[in-house]
Design an enzyme around this catalytic site. Structure first.
Site, short mmCIF file in Angstrom:
data_model
loop_
_atom_site.label_atom_id
_atom_site.label_comp_id
_atom_site.label_asym_id
_atom_site.label_seq_id
_atom_site.Cartn_x
_atom_site.Cartn_y
_atom_site.Cartn_z
N GLU A 204 7.93 8.17 12.64
CA GLU A 204 7.83 9.62 12.40
C GLU A 204 7.22 10.33 13.60
OE1 GLU A 204 5.90 10.31 8.62
OE2 GLU A 204 7.61 9.53 7.49
N GLU B 224 12.50 4.77 4.48
CA GLU B 224 11.50 4.79 3.42
C GLU B 224 11.98 5.72 2.32
OE1 GLU B 224 7.60 6.08 4.55
OE2 GLU B 224 7.39 4.62 6.18
#
Length: 445
Positions: A99, A247
């Protein structure tokens, strides 16, 4: 990832987790098709040798700049973290960073510009070793989008669109890699539970939403999120880069006020996700029908050292002692009627009322005393009522003083991001712990 098998994220942010060996046995027992690590842990990679579990390893964010600027460093990283285990351990993906584009500090932005160069150097290292079966990618969060709803309006943020996303998409396209996304329907739903139907987020609604721009019909929130990325990529001229869900999941518990975080909803979401992703014929999404989308559930364990609100520590399929929080079959072959009944959920609507933060039961009193000292050292009159002669000084016990200090600290500093956790020493309650003249500060949720 072999079709028909879901992957699992294996995080290690807990001080009470089973050994790597036990964890891999758990992954095999639950028939996980793949596992995603947040580093390249040598013990775990050694123990995965000879199994049929496909493995994704990760370059930590702090190593990206060095790898981007130095091919020798990239070669050494591949030598240490891939060649030492490959092919006995089925490493199939190297994820560069985690991220990265969500970190907007000056230091974070420095890493942005080095992300794709680091990925290129890792790929060069792999090719030099004639390794062709390992994809290189980077997992991004949904905040890379400026607009996401309706899906057809999906557009990348202007601060990254041309500088980072175009080079990234060029790399993914030319190497036939995936756009890895962390996609959690829980978050948009929990921020707007009145207007977004819970069953729509859990894949079990009869609602149909038609995107006014594309005419595509949606039956669940995850598809909307994924297709917003498809449309954003298409706007930049990339029509065929495949998605992989790095995820996804649903929290099995959380703080008071964290709506919908429950075992019932977590089991429902993840079971229905598995059914959707393992379905034959392949379902895909409305914008990409019939395509297989690799997916990793977050996460293997509840991890008690994750910071933030309560949900952060409750995404696991397993408790830290290795037992199942709820039953799930990652192959998608088990009928929903074959599962044992789930505990009822009682927090699907936002909680409105007062909450206090008190010492958790059965905690180490020495650690509790340290946390009490910390809370009282933050100033702003947090522990003024605990001074000798004041209304909350008695009873003179660490548990009583800590409970008052935790409630007072939380009430005073919650607006600045403070939470009721104190490394697991505190819990929230809706029962007012005040006694007599000693009134505990509360938080209104």
């Amino acid at each position: 990832m072999p079709s028909g098998k879901i992957g699992v994220n294996y995080g290690l942010l807990g001080n009470n987790l089973p050994s790597a060996g036990q964890s891999i046995e758990s992954l095999r027992a639950m028939k996980a098709g793949s596992v995603k690590l947040y580093d390249a842990n040598p013990e775990i990679l050694r123990l995965l040798a000879g199994t049929d579990i496909r493995v994704s390893i990760m370059v930590p964010n702090y190593e990206i700049i060095n790898l981007a600027t130095n091919q020798t460093s990239a070669n050494k990283w591949v030598e240490d973290n891939v060649l030492a285990y490959h092919p006995e351990t089925m490493i199939r993906t190297i994820l560069v960073g985690n991220e990265v584009l969500s970190y907007c500090s000056d230091e974070g932005k420095r890493i942005w510009n080095h992300l794709v160069p680091a990925m290129r150097r890792i790929k060069i290292s792999l090719r030099a070793q004639d390794i062709r079966n390992i994809k290189v990618g980077t997992p991004l969060a949904m905040d890379v989008l400026q607009t996401a709803f309706p899906p057809s309006t999906g557009t990348f943020r202007p601060d990254i669109s041309t500088t980072v996303m175009v080079p990234l998409l060029k790399f993914l396209n030319s190497t036939k890699s995936f756009f890895f996304i962390d996609a959690y329907p829980y978050f948009p739903w929990s921020e707007n539970p009145i207007n977004i139907n819970l069953d729509y987020a859990l894949f079990q609604s009869n609602i149909k939403y038609t995107d006014p721009g594309s005419g595509l019909v949606y039956t669940n929130l995850l598809d909307q999120m994924l297709d917003s990325l498809v449309f954003a990529m298409t706007k930049l001229g990339f029509h065929s880069i495949r998605l992989s869900i790095a995820e996804t999941g649903w929290p099995n518990a959380g703080d008071i006020g964290e709506t919908g975080a429950s075992i019932y909803n977590a089991a429902t979401y993840n079971r229905n996700l598995v059914t959707k992703m393992t379905s034959r014929p392949l379902i895909g999404t409305p914008a990409r029908p019939g395509l297989f989308i690799p997916a990793f559930i977050f996460s293997l364990y509840d991890e008690n050292q994750k910071t933030g609100t309560g949900t952060e520590r409750h995404w696991g399929l397993l408790y830290p002692n290795g037992t199942s929080i709820y039953q799930i079959d990652l192959t998608g072959k088990r009928a929903s009627s074959d599962y044992e009944p789930l505990p009822a959920t009682h927090n699907d609507m936002p909680y409105e009322g007062k909450s206090w933060c008190v010492a958790a039961p059965d905690v180490n009193l020495t650690e509790l005393e340290r946390a009490l000292t910390f809370a009282c050292s933050q100033g702003n009159g947090t522990c003024e009522a605990l001074t000798p002669g004041k209304e909350c000084y008695e009873p003179l016990s660490v548990i009583w003083h800590a409970s008052f200090a935790f409630s007072s600290y939380w009430a005073k500093f919650r607006s600045q991001g403070a939470n009721c956790y104190f490394d697991g020493l505190a819990v929230q309650t809706t029962s007012d712990p005040s006694r007599g003249l000693c009134q505990f500060p509360s938080v209104t949720i």
